[in-house]
Design a protein around this motif. Sequence first.
Motif, PDB file in Angstrom:
ATOM      1  N   PRO A  38       0.802  -1.230   0.000  1.00  0.00           N
ATOM      2  CA  PRO A  38       0.000   0.000   0.000  1.00  0.00           C
ATOM      3  C   PRO A  38       0.831   1.273   0.000  1.00  0.00           C
ATOM      4  N   GLU A  39       2.150   1.158  -0.117  1.00  0.00           N
ATOM      5  CA  GLU A  39       3.016   2.336  -0.016  1.00  0.00           C
ATOM      6  C   GLU A  39       2.642   3.423  -1.025  1.00  0.00           C
ATOM      7  N   ALA A  40       2.262   2.998  -2.246  1.00  0.00           N
ATOM      8  CA  ALA A  40       1.965   3.962  -3.306  1.00  0.00           C
ATOM      9  C   ALA A  40       0.745   4.814  -2.987  1.00  0.00           C
ATOM     10  N   ILE A  41      -0.123   4.315  -2.111  1.00  0.00           N
ATOM     11  CA  ILE A  41      -1.361   5.024  -1.798  1.00  0.00           C
ATOM     12  C   ILE A  41      -1.080   6.405  -1.203  1.00  0.00           C
ATOM     13  N   PHE A  42       0.005   6.533  -0.445  1.00  0.00           N
ATOM     14  CA  PHE A  42       0.296   7.786   0.244  1.00  0.00           C
ATOM     15  C   PHE A  42       0.506   8.947  -0.717  1.00  0.00           C
ATOM     16  N   THR A  43       1.069   8.678  -1.884  1.00  0.00           N
ATOM     17  CA  THR A  43       1.430   9.755  -2.812  1.00  0.00           C
ATOM     18  C   THR A  43       0.621   9.732  -4.107  1.00  0.00           C
ATOM     19  N   MET A  44      -0.330   8.852  -4.226  1.00  0.00           N
ATOM     20  CA  MET A  44      -1.090   8.723  -5.469  1.00  0.00           C
ATOM     21  C   MET A  44      -2.098   9.866  -5.587  1.00  0.00           C
ATOM     22  N   ASN A  45      -1.883  10.755  -6.540  1.00  0.00           N
ATOM     23  CA  ASN A  45      -2.754  11.916  -6.732  1.00  0.00           C
ATOM     24  C   ASN A  45      -3.836  11.574  -7.749  1.00  0.00           C
ATOM     25  N   SER A  46      -4.821  10.818  -7.299  1.00  0.00           N
ATOM     26  CA  SER A  46      -5.895  10.381  -8.187  1.00  0.00           C
ATOM     27  C   SER A  46      -7.110  10.014  -7.343  1.00  0.00           C
ATOM     28  N   GLU A  61      -7.255   8.769  -3.424  1.00  0.00           N
ATOM     29  CA  GLU A  61      -8.038   9.440  -2.393  1.00  0.00           C
ATOM     30  C   GLU A  61      -8.988   8.471  -1.681  1.00  0.00           C
ATOM     31  N   ILE A  62      -9.684   7.654  -2.451  1.00  0.00           N
ATOM     32  CA  ILE A  62     -10.625   6.709  -1.837  1.00  0.00           C
ATOM     33  C   ILE A  62      -9.876   5.644  -1.035  1.00  0.00           C
ATOM     34  N   SER A  63      -8.722   5.249  -1.527  1.00  0.00           N
ATOM     35  CA  SER A  63      -7.913   4.265  -0.798  1.00  0.00           C
ATOM     36  C   SER A  63      -7.472   4.821   0.546  1.00  0.00           C
ATOM     37  N   ARG A  64      -7.033   6.072   0.554  1.00  0.00           N
ATOM     38  CA  ARG A  64      -6.603   6.691   1.816  1.00  0.00           C
ATOM     39  C   ARG A  64      -7.785   6.863   2.768  1.00  0.00           C
ATOM     40  N   LEU A  65      -8.941   7.229   2.222  1.00  0.00           N
ATOM     41  CA  LEU A  65     -10.138   7.341   3.055  1.00  0.00           C
ATOM     42  C   LEU A  65     -10.455   6.014   3.722  1.00  0.00           C
ATOM     43  N   THR A  66     -10.333   4.940   2.952  1.00  0.00           N
ATOM     44  CA  THR A  66     -10.670   3.605   3.456  1.00  0.00           C
ATOM     45  C   THR A  66      -9.659   3.115   4.490  1.00  0.00           C
ATOM     46  N   TYR A  91      -6.978   4.899   5.965  1.00  0.00           N
ATOM     47  CA  TYR A  91      -6.436   5.800   6.958  1.00  0.00           C
ATOM     48  C   TYR A  91      -7.419   6.882   7.388  1.00  0.00           C
ATOM     49  N   GLN A  92      -8.682   6.807   6.874  1.00  0.00           N
ATOM     50  CA  GLN A  92      -9.737   7.757   7.221  1.00  0.00           C
ATOM     51  C   GLN A  92      -9.348   9.203   6.927  1.00  0.00           C
ATOM     52  N   ASN A  93      -8.538   9.373   5.913  1.00  0.00           N
ATOM     53  CA  ASN A  93      -8.105  10.711   5.519  1.00  0.00           C
ATOM     54  C   ASN A  93      -7.712  10.690   4.058  1.00  0.00           C
ATOM     55  N   THR A  94      -8.277  11.582   3.246  1.00  0.00           N
ATOM     56  CA  THR A  94      -7.969  11.593   1.817  1.00  0.00           C
ATOM     57  C   THR A  94      -6.658  12.297   1.519  1.00  0.00           C
TER      58      THR A  94
END
Length: 349
Positions: free
Chosen positions: A327-335, A339-344, A346-349
Motif C-alpha cells: 500500500p506504499e503507493a497510496i500515500f502519494t497517489m494523486n488520483s 483518495e478513496i484508498s486513503r479514506l478507506t 487511513y480515514q483521511n484523503t
Amino acid sequence: MTIAGQPGECIMKKCILLIITLVILNLMLMNVVTMKQKEPLYKNNTNEGNGKVRMKLMQNNVESKSGLKSIIQPINDFVGGKLGIKITPQKILQQIMQNCTDERYKVPNVVHYIWFGCKREFNFYHYLSIMSVLHNMHPCAVVVHADCEPNNYWWKELISRRFKDFYLVHQEAPDKIFNHTISRVEHKSDVVRLEILIRWGGIYLDDTVLAIKSFNNLRNYSVVFPFQEKGILNNGVIISEKNSTFLQMLYQESYTHYKKSAWAYNSCRYPWMLWKKYPQLDLHVEMKSFQPPWNKWRDVFYGNYEWRDNYAIHLYTKQIKRKIKYPEAIFTMNSTFGEISRLTLYQNT
C-alpha cells in the motif's frame, strides 16, 4: 570464622531455587501453549443473546468437491452436537439475516460478495473493496460466498483483522441454468448473485467496487441497479429486498434465453430491456451515484473524478497494466483511486 558445611548448604539452596524457577517457567510455557491451542482462528461474529446460536469463523464444516468447507459453525455444543443439527451454509445465512433484520428498511444491510475460482489471486484491490465496505458502509454483516478460500498475502491480512461481522460460506459455482451450460466464471457469478438476492435480500457488490458511504438511503427501494450507459445497467452493484418481482422476472426471462457468447447481454443489457418494457416494476435506477462508466476508468486511476457524492465506484482493473507497489503507493497517489484508498485505510484523503 567459617562455619562447617556452609558452602554445601549454599549450593543446595541455589539448586532448589533453580529447580523451583524452572518448574514455574515450565508451567508458564505450558499455559501459553494451551491458550494458543484453545484460541479460535477467528473471533466471534455475533453476540450471544435471546437464545440465538452464537457463531464464529472456524474451519471444517460443510464438505465440498473442492475441499473448501464453510468456516462458520455454532460453538453451542448443545444445539450443534446433542441435537444432531447439521449446520449448512443455508442455516448460517438464515441466522445472519435474522440477526440483521431491521424493520425500518426493505433491504437488509448485509453485503454479499462472490468468489469463484481456486486459482484466483486475492489482490490488494479485493482487500481494499472489503475494507471500504467495513469502514465506510458499516454493514450488519459481510458474507463472501466462495467455492475456494483464497490463500495469499492480502486474504491473510484481511482475516488477521478478525472483523466480527465478516463471514465466508461455501457456495458451489453452477454449471447450468435452465438447461443451458455455463462455462464462463463471470456468468456463473451473474446467476448466483441473483439467486442470493432473491432468496435472502441484501447488497451485492463486485469485489472491485469501492464503497464510499452508507447505502441506507437506497435501502427502501425494492431493487436498485446503477445506470452505466444507455442500454446497460451495471450489475456490479445490486441492492434488493428478498423475492423482488423485478429480480425474479430478470432471472426467469433473461436466463431462459441465455447467450453464453454475449458478455453482458443477460446480466446488464437484459435488465435495461425489462426496465424499459415494464416501467411499473419495482426497479429504481440510480443514475449518477455509481459513475463513472467502464470507458472512463482512467479518470479513476490517473485523474481526479469527483467522487464525494457517490455511494461507490467500480474499479475496472483489467485495464491496469502497470505494477503498483501497495500500500506504499497510496500515500502519494494523486488520483481518485488514491483518495478513496486513503479514506478507506487511513480515514483521511
